[in-house]
Design a protein around this motif. Structure first.
Motif, PDB file in Angstrom:
ATOM      1  N   SER A 291      -7.287  10.693  -3.129  1.00  0.00           N
ATOM      2  CA  SER A 291      -6.600   9.644  -2.387  1.00  0.00           C
ATOM      3  C   SER A 291      -6.965   8.279  -2.946  1.00  0.00           C
ATOM      4  O   SER A 291      -8.112   8.049  -3.313  1.00  0.00           O
ATOM      5  CB  SER A 291      -7.016   9.660  -0.914  1.00  0.00           C
ATOM      6  N   VAL A 292      -5.985   7.404  -2.983  1.00  0.00           N
ATOM      7  CA  VAL A 292      -6.225   6.006  -3.331  1.00  0.00           C
ATOM      8  C   VAL A 292      -5.737   5.154  -2.167  1.00  0.00           C
ATOM      9  O   VAL A 292      -4.583   5.269  -1.757  1.00  0.00           O
ATOM     10  CB  VAL A 292      -5.488   5.610  -4.620  1.00  0.00           C
ATOM     11  N   HIS A 293      -6.624   4.342  -1.635  1.00  0.00           N
ATOM     12  CA  HIS A 293      -6.297   3.523  -0.478  1.00  0.00           C
ATOM     13  C   HIS A 293      -6.469   2.057  -0.819  1.00  0.00           C
ATOM     14  O   HIS A 293      -7.323   1.701  -1.625  1.00  0.00           O
ATOM     15  CB  HIS A 293      -7.247   3.796   0.688  1.00  0.00           C
ATOM     16  N   GLY A 294      -5.708   1.244  -0.152  1.00  0.00           N
ATOM     17  CA  GLY A 294      -5.976  -0.179  -0.168  1.00  0.00           C
ATOM     18  C   GLY A 294      -6.376  -0.607   1.225  1.00  0.00           C
ATOM     19  O   GLY A 294      -5.805  -0.136   2.206  1.00  0.00           O
ATOM     20  N   PHE A 295      -7.372  -1.459   1.306  1.00  0.00           N
ATOM     21  CA  PHE A 295      -7.673  -2.069   2.599  1.00  0.00           C
ATOM     22  C   PHE A 295      -7.828  -3.561   2.384  1.00  0.00           C
ATOM     23  O   PHE A 295      -8.693  -4.008   1.632  1.00  0.00           O
ATOM     24  CB  PHE A 295      -8.944  -1.498   3.233  1.00  0.00           C
ATOM     25  N   ASN A 296      -6.986  -4.319   3.040  1.00  0.00           N
ATOM     26  CA  ASN A 296      -6.914  -5.752   2.792  1.00  0.00           C
ATOM     27  C   ASN A 296      -6.929  -6.475   4.131  1.00  0.00           C
ATOM     28  O   ASN A 296      -5.891  -6.700   4.751  1.00  0.00           O
ATOM     29  CB  ASN A 296      -5.623  -6.046   2.015  1.00  0.00           C
ATOM     30  N   LEU A 297      -8.118  -6.812   4.578  1.00  0.00           N
ATOM     31  CA  LEU A 297      -8.271  -7.417   5.903  1.00  0.00           C
ATOM     32  C   LEU A 297      -7.482  -8.721   6.020  1.00  0.00           C
ATOM     33  O   LEU A 297      -6.876  -9.002   7.063  1.00  0.00           O
ATOM     34  CB  LEU A 297      -9.763  -7.669   6.180  1.00  0.00           C
ATOM     35  N   ILE A 298      -7.467  -9.502   4.946  1.00  0.00           N
ATOM     36  CA  ILE A 298      -6.783 -10.800   5.001  1.00  0.00           C
ATOM     37  C   ILE A 298      -5.286 -10.608   5.245  1.00  0.00           C
ATOM     38  O   ILE A 298      -4.675 -11.308   6.054  1.00  0.00           O
ATOM     39  CB  ILE A 298      -7.021 -11.577   3.684  1.00  0.00           C
ATOM     40  N   GLN A 299      -4.702  -9.627   4.541  1.00  0.00           N
ATOM     41  CA  GLN A 299      -3.277  -9.356   4.744  1.00  0.00           C
ATOM     42  C   GLN A 299      -3.017  -8.782   6.133  1.00  0.00           C
ATOM     43  O   GLN A 299      -1.985  -9.054   6.737  1.00  0.00           O
ATOM     44  CB  GLN A 299      -2.770  -8.385   3.666  1.00  0.00           C
ATOM     45  N   LEU A 300      -3.956  -7.983   6.636  1.00  0.00           N
ATOM     46  CA  LEU A 300      -3.789  -7.449   7.994  1.00  0.00           C
ATOM     47  C   LEU A 300      -3.779  -8.586   9.010  1.00  0.00           C
ATOM     48  O   LEU A 300      -3.031  -8.557   9.987  1.00  0.00           O
ATOM     49  CB  LEU A 300      -4.910  -6.467   8.331  1.00  0.00           C
TER      50      LEU A 300
ATOM     51  N   PHE B 286      -3.360  -2.202  -2.473  1.00  0.00           N
ATOM     52  CA  PHE B 286      -4.375  -3.072  -1.881  1.00  0.00           C
ATOM     53  C   PHE B 286      -3.720  -4.191  -1.076  1.00  0.00           C
ATOM     54  O   PHE B 286      -4.106  -4.458   0.068  1.00  0.00           O
ATOM     55  CB  PHE B 286      -5.271  -3.642  -2.982  1.00  0.00           C
ATOM     56  N   GLN B 287      -2.707  -4.833  -1.652  1.00  0.00           N
ATOM     57  CA  GLN B 287      -2.063  -5.942  -0.938  1.00  0.00           C
ATOM     58  C   GLN B 287      -1.462  -5.469   0.378  1.00  0.00           C
ATOM     59  O   GLN B 287      -1.453  -6.198   1.363  1.00  0.00           O
ATOM     60  CB  GLN B 287      -0.969  -6.588  -1.804  1.00  0.00           C
ATOM     61  N   ASP B 288      -0.939  -4.248   0.384  1.00  0.00           N
ATOM     62  CA  ASP B 288      -0.241  -3.756   1.576  1.00  0.00           C
ATOM     63  C   ASP B 288      -1.123  -2.879   2.456  1.00  0.00           C
ATOM     64  O   ASP B 288      -0.649  -2.338   3.452  1.00  0.00           O
ATOM     65  CB  ASP B 288       0.997  -2.948   1.154  1.00  0.00           C
ATOM     66  N   SER B 289      -2.389  -2.714   2.083  1.00  0.00           N
ATOM     67  CA  SER B 289      -3.287  -1.807   2.818  1.00  0.00           C
ATOM     68  C   SER B 289      -2.659  -0.430   2.983  1.00  0.00           C
ATOM     69  O   SER B 289      -2.778   0.199   4.026  1.00  0.00           O
ATOM     70  CB  SER B 289      -3.652  -2.373   4.201  1.00  0.00           C
ATOM     71  N   LYS B 290      -1.959   0.032   1.974  1.00  0.00           N
ATOM     72  CA  LYS B 290      -1.326   1.348   2.038  1.00  0.00           C
ATOM     73  C   LYS B 290      -2.195   2.395   1.345  1.00  0.00           C
ATOM     74  O   LYS B 290      -3.091   2.062   0.573  1.00  0.00           O
ATOM     75  CB  LYS B 290       0.054   1.306   1.373  1.00  0.00           C
ATOM     76  N   SER B 291      -1.905   3.653   1.633  1.00  0.00           N
ATOM     77  CA  SER B 291      -2.658   4.745   1.027  1.00  0.00           C
ATOM     78  C   SER B 291      -1.712   5.758   0.411  1.00  0.00           C
ATOM     79  O   SER B 291      -0.661   6.049   0.977  1.00  0.00           O
ATOM     80  CB  SER B 291      -3.497   5.480   2.078  1.00  0.00           C
ATOM     81  N   VAL B 292      -2.108   6.285  -0.727  1.00  0.00           N
ATOM     82  CA  VAL B 292      -1.387   7.392  -1.343  1.00  0.00           C
ATOM     83  C   VAL B 292      -2.370   8.544  -1.503  1.00  0.00           C
ATOM     84  O   VAL B 292      -3.433   8.377  -2.103  1.00  0.00           O
ATOM     85  CB  VAL B 292      -0.814   6.999  -2.714  1.00  0.00           C
ATOM     86  N   HIS B 293      -2.029   9.684  -0.942  1.00  0.00           N
ATOM     87  CA  HIS B 293      -2.911  10.844  -0.969  1.00  0.00           C
ATOM     88  C   HIS B 293      -2.219  11.994  -1.667  1.00  0.00           C
ATOM     89  O   HIS B 293      -1.008  12.135  -1.596  1.00  0.00           O
ATOM     90  CB  HIS B 293      -3.236  11.334   0.442  1.00  0.00           C
TER      91      HIS B 293
END
Lengths: 414, 414
Positions: A291-300, B286-293
Motif C-alpha cells: 500500500s502507498v498512502h498519502g497523509f497531508n494534514l495541511i490539506q485536510l 500525498f496532496q490528496d491524502s489518498k491511498s492506493v492498495h
C-alpha cells in the motif's frame, strides 16, 4: 479562517502584532513582524483567542519558501497551531467558554497576537498542560497518531521505520510507538542527535548515509510500516524496504527544500530524478499486496469536509487522553520571540532541534551573544534560545524537565 | 503443496482423478481431466483430504490463460479452494482429525480427488454448512472481509463502490457491506443481473457504460472506498472518483483477459494504455491524502510468511462466526463436474454467474440438452448446470434455498 487583511503601516492601540509572509517587488519572500487591526467580534460559530504560544513545523519552512501547495498569495499570516486563552465566543459556541485555555489547529493565520477561528478544531487543554506544551501538541501528535494507529494500523511484533526521529513528529512517533508491544523501531536522524535518541529507538541511522543495506540486515523480510516525511529518494528507498503486504505512508516532503536549492544551483547531478518522476506502478502494488498512502494534514485542514474535521477532533481527544494518562509528553526544544521567527525556522532547516520549536508573541528578545549551542543534550532540548529564566511573563517552565523526551509508563496499546 | 508430478498415461486402482493445465507442443494451454498416483501418507505437518467440491474463481480463468504471475510451469493442477473430508493426518496435526469436514485454501493443486496440504490453512466447517457452500467460502469471503474491514476499514455513513457485483467476491461484498450501518453501496454488474442484484445494492450501473458522471451525481464529494477487481481503465476511474482522503484497493485484474484478447487481435485502439503505463504519482496521493492498495490473495498464499498465514487463518475464523450467526451465506450459482471444467470457467468469462461456480470430482455428467439458461433468476442462482436432483451422491442441496443471496438479519458491524 482569521481575516488575512494585512495593513502594515498602521499602528494604533487597536492593532495587534503578527508575523506576515510578504513578497518584495523582486519576488523575494520574507517573514516580517508587523501589526494588523484587532479582529472583530466573533461570528456565531467562531471563537476569539489571545495567542500565548505557536508551534513551528517543517510545513512552515516549506510555506516560507513557497514549496507548499495551495498557500495563500502573500502577504498572509503563517502558522498551523497555537495555544491561548479564549477572549470571546460566538452565540453558537458551546465547546469552550471565555477564559478557557485552549489549543487550536488552523490552516494558516496562527502567528498572531489574537485570532478568530471556527469552533470545531478548538480544544480545551488539560490543566496540567502548559501553553507551550499545548502549542506543539496538535500537528506532531495528531500526525503521529493517525500514521501509526489509523492509517498504519500498526500491530505488536511488527517493524517500523521513520525519518527525522529528532523532529516534532519524530519524537511523537517515538513516544507513541512505545505503546505497541514488541515493536522493532528503526529510524534515521542527524548523527549529532544519536546520543539523545539512542535510548528510545532500537536502530538509528544517519539519514545522509545509504541506510538500505543496514536496514535489510535488521529486517530481512522487510519493513511493515514506513513513515516518510522526506519524499524524494526516501520514497524509493521506503518502497524498496517494504515487506510483502507492507505499508508506505508519505506524510511530508521536507527533502523538497534541499532538492529545490540544489536544483536552483544546478547541483542535482547524481541525485535521482524523483521530483520529476514520482510514479509507482499500481500492478506492482497489487502483485506485492503493498500500500502507498498519502497523509497531508495541511490539506485536510484546508479541504477536509465536516466529517474530516470531526475525525480530526475525535482523534485529538484520544491523544489528550494519552497525555492525561502520562503516556506521552510534548518535548519543547526551544522558544523564540515572534521577532526571532527566522532563527526558529533556521533551527528546523539546520536540523538542530530535538522536539518542537515554539514562537511566542510576548516573549522579550535577548541579545545574540546570550545564546549558546547545546542542542545535543540528553534532555532532548536546546538551550540556544531563551532559558526559562529569561523567557518573560508567559514562561511556564516546560523545558526544565530532564525526562521530558520519553515518559516511562508501561507499554500498552491505546 | 500437493505433489505436482503428473502421470497422464497411468490408470491403476491406486490412481486418483484430477484436472491438469497442460501446454501442447504448439504452446496452446488446455485443461484436461486425467489421473495421477494417489498421494503418499501425510508428513508431520500435513493433512490428506478427500475432495468433495472445489470453488472456481476468476483467478482460475487468468491462470488458465497464463495471465497470472508466478504460476507453475504446466502441467500442474489448478485451483485455490476446496472442501472435503480428512482421510489422514500427520503426527503434528492437532487442528483437525480423521473424518472431519474441512475447507482449505491452497496455492494451486485444489482440483483433485485427493490432496495433501499443510495444516495451517485447513479449517473445520460448521455442521450446518454444506460441502458446496464451504468450497466457495474462503476466496470470496476472505477477500471481501479483508477489503472491507481490514484494509478498507469501512465506517458507517461512508460510500462504497465495487465491480462485478454478481461475482463470487461481489456477492460476499454485498452481504458483508450490509453489516455496516448506513453505507451507500454503489456497484457495477452486467445488466442481465440487475433484476437479482437491485434488491441488495443501492445504485447499480452497467460496467460497460461510462459510469463516472452518474456516480459523481450520487456522491458529489467522491467515494470513500473503491474496490477494484478489474484494473485497467477502472483503476483510472476509481482513482478519479475517490474522495479526498479516500482509499482505492486493487484486488484483481480481470479486465486483463479482454484486454489481452483485444491486444492480440490489435483491437485496443481507443482503449487507454493503462496496461502499459499503470503509474500513479506519489506526490498526488500525498496532496490528496489518498491511498492506493494492492490485495492479492494468491500471492499471499504463495509468498506470505507464517504471520501472514496466521492472519488469514484468524480472519477465516471471524468469517465463520458471521456465518454461524446467520449474517452471511455463500451463494452457489452452479455446479459442474471435473469433466465440465471449461463450461465452469466459461460461465465466469461470459459473466453469466451470480455467486460462485463449483466443480466436483464425483458429480455425474449430464447430456448437454438438459441444461437450461436461467441465470437471471431472483434466487441468484442458475439452473443451466445440474439441478440438485441430478447432481449425484455428493449433492447437499445448497442451491435450493430461494433466499440464499442475502440473509435478512439485522445490520450490525462485525
Amino acid at each position: 479562517m482569521a481575516s488575512n487583511e494585512i495593513m502594515t503601516n498602521k499602528n494604533s492601540t487597536s492593532d495587534i502584532k503578527c508575523i506576515i509572509l510578504q513578497q518584495t517587488f523582486t519576488g523575494k519572500r520574507e517573514l516580517k513582524v508587523t501589526t494588523i487591526p484587532k479582529p472583530p467580534a466573533p461570528a456565531d460559530d467562531e471563537i476569539l483567542i489571545a495567542v500565548k504560544a505557536c508551534g513551528v513545523s517543517f510545513n512552515d519552512v516549506l510555506a516560507r519558501y513557497g514549496l507548499l501547495e495551495d498557500i495563500p498569495r502573500p502577504p498572509f499570516v503563517p502558522g498551523f497551531e497555537f495555544s491561548g486563552e479564549v477572549l470571546d465566543i460566538g452565540t453558537n459556541v458551546t465547546n469552550v467558554d471565555r477564559g478557557d485555555r485552549v489549543v487550536v489547529l488552523t490552516h494558516f493565520s496562527a502567528w498572531s497576537e489574537q485570532i478568530i477561528v471556527k469552533k470545531d478544531l478548538v480544544f480545551k487543554i488539560p490543566k496540567e498542560m502548559s501553553f507551550r506544551e499545548a502549542a506543539v501538541f496538535p500537528v506532531a501528535y495528531l500526525t503521529a497518531y493517525i500514521l501509526l494507529f489509523e492509517i498504519g494500523n500498526i500491530k505488536p511484533n511488527q517493524t517500523l521505520l521513520f525519518h527525522s526521529a529528532g523532529g516534532g513528529v519524530g519524537v511523537a512517533l517515538t513516544q507513541l510507538s512505545k505503546l505497541v508491544p514488541n515493536l522493532t523501531i528503526i529510524a534515521t536522524a542527524s548523527p549529532h542527535k544519536f546520543e539523545v535518541l539512542r535510548a528510545h529507538i532500537h536502530y538509528l541511522f544517519d539519514h545522509d548515509m545509504d541506510y538500505i543495506e543496514d536496514v535489510k540486515k535488521i529486517a530481512p523480510d522487510g519493513i511493515d510500516l514506513v513513515l516518510d516525511c522526506m519524499a524524494g529518494d526516501d520514497c524509493e528507498r521506503g518502497l524498496a524496504l517494504l515487506k510483502f503486504n507492507g505499508k508506505y505512508i508519505m506524510y511530508g516532503t521536507s527533502s523538497l527544500l534541499s532538492w529545490s536549492v540544489k536544483n536552483f544551483f544546478g547541483l542535482t547531478k547524481g541525485m535521482s530524478n524523483w521530483w520529476q518522476n514520482d510514479k509507482i506502478s499500481c500492478l506492482r502494488l497489487f502483485q506485492d499486496s503493498k500500500s502507498v498512502h498519502g497523509f497531508n494534514l495541511i490539506q485536510l485542514l484546508l479541504r477536509g469536509s465536516n466529517d474530516t474535521r470531526s475525525y480530526l477532533a475525535d482523534t485529538m481527544h484520544k491523544i489528550f487522553l494519552l497525555y492525561k494518562e502520562g503516556k506521552i509528553k510534548p518535548v519543547v526544544d526551544s522558544v523564540f520571540t515572534f521577532e526571532e521567527v527566522n532563527n526558529a525556522l533556521g533551527k528546523l532547516i539546520d536540523r538542530k532541534n530535538i522536539g518542537k520549536v515554539v514562537i511566542e508573541p510576548f516573549l522579550q528578545s535577548k541579545p545574540e551573544k546570550v545564546k549558546k549551542s547545546k542542542t545535543n543534550t540528553p534532555q532532548g532540548r536546546s538551550e540556544d534560545a531563551h532559558s526559562s529564566s529569561t523567557s518573560g511573563p508567559d514562561d511556564d517552565n516546560d523545558d526544565k524537565d530532564p525526562d521530558d523526551f520519553q515518559t516511562n509508563n508501561p507499554a500498552s496499546n491505546p
